[in-house]
Design an enzyme around this catalytic site. Structure first.
Site, PDB file in Angstrom:
ATOM      1  CD  GLU A 153      21.929 -13.097  13.226  1.00  0.00           C
ATOM      2  OE1 GLU A 153      22.858 -13.757  13.708  1.00  0.00           O
ATOM      3  OE2 GLU A 153      21.355 -12.167  13.828  1.00  0.00           O
ATOM      4  N   PRO A 154      19.913 -12.470   7.774  1.00  0.00           N
ATOM      5  CG  PRO A 154      19.842 -12.741   5.455  1.00  0.00           C
ATOM      6  CD  PRO A 154      20.763 -12.834   6.646  1.00  0.00           C
ATOM      7  N   GLY A 155      16.370 -13.064   8.003  1.00  0.00           N
ATOM      8  CA  GLY A 155      15.328 -14.081   8.098  1.00  0.00           C
ATOM      9  C   GLY A 155      14.350 -13.823   6.976  1.00  0.00           C
ATOM     10  NE  ARG A 156      10.832  -8.743   7.586  1.00  0.00           N
ATOM     11  CZ  ARG A 156       9.876  -9.040   8.470  1.00  0.00           C
ATOM     12  NH1 ARG A 156       8.733  -9.492   8.043  1.00  0.00           N
ATOM     13  NH2 ARG A 156      10.079  -8.851   9.747  1.00  0.00           N
ATOM     14  CB  CYS A 183     -14.014 -17.265  19.391  1.00  0.00           C
ATOM     15  SG  CYS A 183     -14.774 -18.730  18.724  1.00  0.00           S
ATOM     16  CD  GLU A 184      -9.674 -13.809  20.911  1.00  0.00           C
ATOM     17  OE1 GLU A 184      -9.790 -12.598  21.166  1.00  0.00           O
ATOM     18  OE2 GLU A 184      -9.694 -14.696  21.783  1.00  0.00           O
ATOM     19  CE1 TYR A 212      10.609 -13.653  12.379  1.00  0.00           C
ATOM     20  CE2 TYR A 212      10.584 -12.421  10.320  1.00  0.00           C
ATOM     21  CZ  TYR A 212      11.261 -12.893  11.421  1.00  0.00           C
ATOM     22  OH  TYR A 212      12.598 -12.623  11.580  1.00  0.00           O
TER      23      TYR A 212
END
Ligand SMILES: Cc1ncc(COP(=O)(O)O)c(C=O)c1O
Length: 429
Positions: free
Chosen positions: A263-266, A340-341, A376
């Protein structure tokens, strides 16, 4: 790391679509799909990148899909996956109202991540095949943010609760047809064999209580080489063999064939994607040199979130790679975004320490590419600071297809309402 030439002309795409811009090379995704074809089922974890064109490409190549929300079920359906078949499995640790409604309406198989879900499915009158996502009691991962096993992980059903879950399913008339573990051992084969061993133990327990085990899923977690100094690609033959051996042992225990899923994503999408940005400012603050680009963590959050590393190349306004050739003029720079972080920095470590990277000397107007950003990346982007979601392009068969328009300003506020009492321009005295 010697940089491969980009599969696109960054100047032409920046001119045509603006920046920041996500660009995916379909050929890379197709190559990765072919590399995991030994598994009976390849199920794409669409959370990594659920853009419709990416899902459509997966479907064209016979890849099944998982969904973790009703929204992801909707996306799968939009590209032609058949809900209610094994093509789409719902995997989660909780069932919210939207999910229950979709699962009931389409009879979607569920990978159950907590014991309560079994009773909740039954209470909603839902009779679908289920699998159990097991937490084997140990995890893996460089930080708690990515650890998916052990006591401190919220995921899955604790391994000693398998008999109770099987009993609960039986009471509620639900068939449990599989076991699933997503621990993310990556290329750590010693750890991976412990996970596969835990799967065999779980299957033994299962077989003592029910004879319905038909599928085991190895989950995802296959790594890609983000770092220049990382060892080579994961040895997929070895990875498959660890799981295939476990599958055969389990088939011996159950006395019948057992399907093996991954079940890979990356792994399927990360390397296909890059984020093309424009350098807007370069400045010196004391001893530190900053290169400030027009993408922020609202676009690519991985560096701010987990100190993730992305390879960076710098290109002139004409697209020329400024790092190519032997006489490149480099500078140690901090690459930061416009938000602004303070943590809106692409060169930082896991604990938030800002670090420099030796990069070709950049000036405002140059292009900067963040590589290996297909997983992601867009999927985690947000409207923070009311920035628009960036456009996406897919390279396919020699053409650059726009697969997502840049978000409009209108849609930023589309679902908001200002109460009538606030319509007056001034507050009454
Ligand atoms: C249940 C499950 N399966 C698969 C994946 C995909 O993981 P990766 O992208 O590392 O392959 C995830 C990621 O969070 C997951 O939670």
């Amino acid at each position: 790391m010697p940089t491969l030439p980009l599969p696109y002309d960054p100047a032409a795409l920046a001119t045509a679509h603006g920046t920041p811009l996500w660009i995916y090379d379909a050929a890379v995704i197709e190559q990765r799909i072919s590399e995991v074809a030994s598994f009976d089922t390849v199920r794409y974890a669409q959370k990594a990148n659920s853009s419709l064109a990416v899902l459509a490409l997966m479907r064209q190549h016979g890849v099944k899909v998982d969904a973790v929300t009703a929204g992801e079920l909707h996306r799968a359906q939009q590209v032609g996956y058949t809900l209610g078949s094994d093509d789409v499995v719902f995997t989660a640790d909780v069932l919210d109202d939207d999910a229950l409604e979709w699962i009931a309406r389409h009879r979607i198989p569920v990978n159950v991540g907590s014991p309560d879900m079994i009773a909740q499915l039954a209470a909603a009158g839902i009779d679908v095949p289920i699998t159990l996502r097991i937490n084997p009691g140990f995890g893996h991962g460089h930080s708690q943010k990515v650890n998916t096993g052990g006591e401190s992980s919220k995921h899955g059903i604790w391994h000693d609760q398998i008999p109770a879950c099987l009993a609960s399913a039986k009471t509620h008339g639900l068939t449990v047809r599989g076991l699933h573990m997503h621990i993310g051992s990556g290329a750590d084969f010693k750890h991976l064999s412990e996970v596969a061993g835990a799967m065999v133990t779980a299957a033994q327990t299962f077989a003592q209580h029910a004879d319905t085990l038909r599928v085991v899923s190895a989950g995802g977690g296959l790594p890609i080489p983000y770092h220049a100094d990382q060892p080579q690609r994961i040895d997929l033959d070895r990875y498959f063999k660890v799981w295939d051996d476990a599958r055969q042992t389990i088939a011996g225990i159950t006395g019948h064939d057992v399907e093996l899923e991954v079940e890979p994503g990356r792994y399927l999408v990360a390397e296909s994607g890059s984020l093309l940005t424009r350098v807007r400012s370069v400045k010196q603050s004391g001893s530190k040199h900053y290169v400030i680009i027009d993408a922020g963590f609202n676009d690519l959050v991985r560096p701010s979130f987990y100190g993730a590393h992305h390879h960076i190349t710098v290109h002139g306004p004409d697209g020329q790679d400024l790092g190519a050739g032997s006489t490149c003029d480099t500078q140690d720079a901090i690459v930061a975004g416009p938000l602004c972080e303070s943590c809106d920095v692409f060169t930082q470590e896991e604990d938030g320490t800002v670090v420099t990277r030796a990069l070709p000397r950049a000036t405002a107007g140059d292009l900067l590419v963040l590589h290996d950003a297909g997983a992601y990346g867009m999927a985690m982007s947000s409207n923070y600071n009311s920035r628009r979601i960036a456009a996406e392009v897919m390279l396919k068969d020699g053409q650059a297809h726009l697969i997502r328009e840049r978000q409009s300003f209108e849609s930023l506020t589309q679902f908001e309402r200002v109460p009538a009492a606030l319509h007056a321009d001034t507050v009454k005295a």
